[in-house]
Design an enzyme around this catalytic site. Structure first.
Site, PDB file in Angstrom:
ATOM      1  N   GLY A  12       0.795  -1.223   0.000  1.00  0.00           N
ATOM      2  CA  GLY A  12       0.000   0.000   0.000  1.00  0.00           C
ATOM      3  C   GLY A  12       0.829   1.274   0.000  1.00  0.00           C
ATOM      4  CB  SER A  13       4.357   2.156  -0.711  1.00  0.00           C
ATOM      5  OG  SER A  13       4.538   1.749  -2.053  1.00  0.00           O
ATOM      6  CG  ASN A  14       2.028   3.330  -5.699  1.00  0.00           C
ATOM      7  OD1 ASN A  14       2.375   4.357  -6.257  1.00  0.00           O
ATOM      8  ND2 ASN A  14       2.675   2.198  -5.832  1.00  0.00           N
ATOM      9  CB  ILE A  92     -11.371  -4.219 -13.268  1.00  0.00           C
ATOM     10  CG1 ILE A  92     -10.193  -3.662 -12.455  1.00  0.00           C
ATOM     11  CG2 ILE A  92     -12.682  -3.547 -12.893  1.00  0.00           C
ATOM     12  CD1 ILE A  92     -10.310  -3.844 -10.951  1.00  0.00           C
ATOM     13  CG  ASN A 106      -2.798  -0.394 -13.227  1.00  0.00           C
ATOM     14  OD1 ASN A 106      -2.783  -0.697 -12.045  1.00  0.00           O
ATOM     15  ND2 ASN A 106      -1.979  -0.941 -14.111  1.00  0.00           N
ATOM     16  CG  HIS A 108       2.807  -1.384 -15.667  1.00  0.00           C
ATOM     17  ND1 HIS A 108       2.444  -2.662 -15.265  1.00  0.00           N
ATOM     18  CD2 HIS A 108       3.917  -1.514 -16.416  1.00  0.00           C
ATOM     19  CE1 HIS A 108       3.306  -3.523 -15.779  1.00  0.00           C
ATOM     20  NE2 HIS A 108       4.214  -2.854 -16.470  1.00  0.00           N
ATOM     21  CG  ASP A 149      -0.324  -3.745 -17.569  1.00  0.00           C
ATOM     22  OD1 ASP A 149       0.410  -4.735 -17.386  1.00  0.00           O
ATOM     23  OD2 ASP A 149      -0.924  -3.156 -16.661  1.00  0.00           O
ATOM     24  CD  GLU A 178       5.448   2.147  -8.825  1.00  0.00           C
ATOM     25  OE1 GLU A 178       4.386   1.843  -8.294  1.00  0.00           O
ATOM     26  OE2 GLU A 178       6.396   1.368  -8.971  1.00  0.00           O
TER      27      GLU A 178
END
Ligand code: GRF
Length: 205
Positions: A12-14, A92, A106, A108, A149, A178
């Site tokens: 969960g760092s993003n 999804i 998203n 990537h 992607d 990111e």
């Protein structure tokens, strides 16, 4: 105000970088829901610490999880207007993709279209970049459609990885990128500065 749902599968760092940008007043948005395909992941601790509702979703109904149909209804109930995939490892469902057309993004950890597609996630991406001997890598934020992607690219940021000794070095460099790129794109969404011109996505200054 942008009502966000963030989908995660890992640390969960993003997700945390989004929360930090919101609390710093950089983004006019609120994270209404954290969604994971896991019963528990590191991102859940971050949600707890920040008083954010979290749920686990599964294709099949099992205890401790809601189904995607239930999730669909919950997203509607919460008036979610941007879904952010931040390390979510599942596809999804088409029903959600079509109901949230150009409202799912998203991040990537590579410069798409290179080093993307099914199975290209996490360290697999950085191993492929390292093996390729590429001197730059980076991060991509793109719209989500029904292929892994492949959605239209919104923004990218490159990083020099010519000195990387191993894939983990690349991962560390790219993750820092990111953590800036994803909040940047969400901010632009909140300011209605993501537009389409001749089939390409433009981010207005
Ligand atoms: C990130 O590298 C992201 O690019 C990829 O999955 C990873 C998630 O990391 N999609 P975290 O859970 O946000 O720390």
């Amino acid at each position: 105000m942008l009502n966000l749902a963030v989908f995660v599968s890992g640390k969960g760092s993003n997700f945390h970088s989004i929360l930090r940008a919101i609390s710093a007043g950089e983004i006019n948005a609120e994270v209404k829901l954290l969604v994971s395909d896991k019963k528990y992941c590191g991102a859940f601790d971050i949600a707890e610490q920040n008083g954010i509702d979290k749920i686990s979703v599964s294709e099949i109904s099992k205890s401790g999880f809601i189904t995607y149909k239930e999730l669909f209804d919950l997203l509607h109930e919460l008036q979610i207007n941007l879904i952010v995939l931040a390390g979510f490892l599942q596809k999804i469902p088409v029903e959600i993709v079509s109901a949230y057309s150009y409202k799912i993004i998203n991040i990537h950890p590579a410069l798409l279209p290179a080093f993307g597609g099914k199975g290209m996630y996490g360290i697999n991406v950085h191993k492929a970049v390292f093996e390729s001997t590429a001197k730059v890598s980076g991060a991509t934020v793109h719209f989500v459609d029904n292929d892994y992607d492949k959605g239209r690219i919104i923004a990218q940021q490159a990083v020099d990885v010519s000195y990387a000794e191993d894939p983990e070095d690349i991962a560390a460099e790219v993750l820092q990128v990111e953590h800036k790129l994803l909040p940047f794109v969400i901010k632009k969404f909140s300011e209605n500065k993501i537009v389409f011109e001749n089939g390409r996505v433009k981010v207005l200054l």
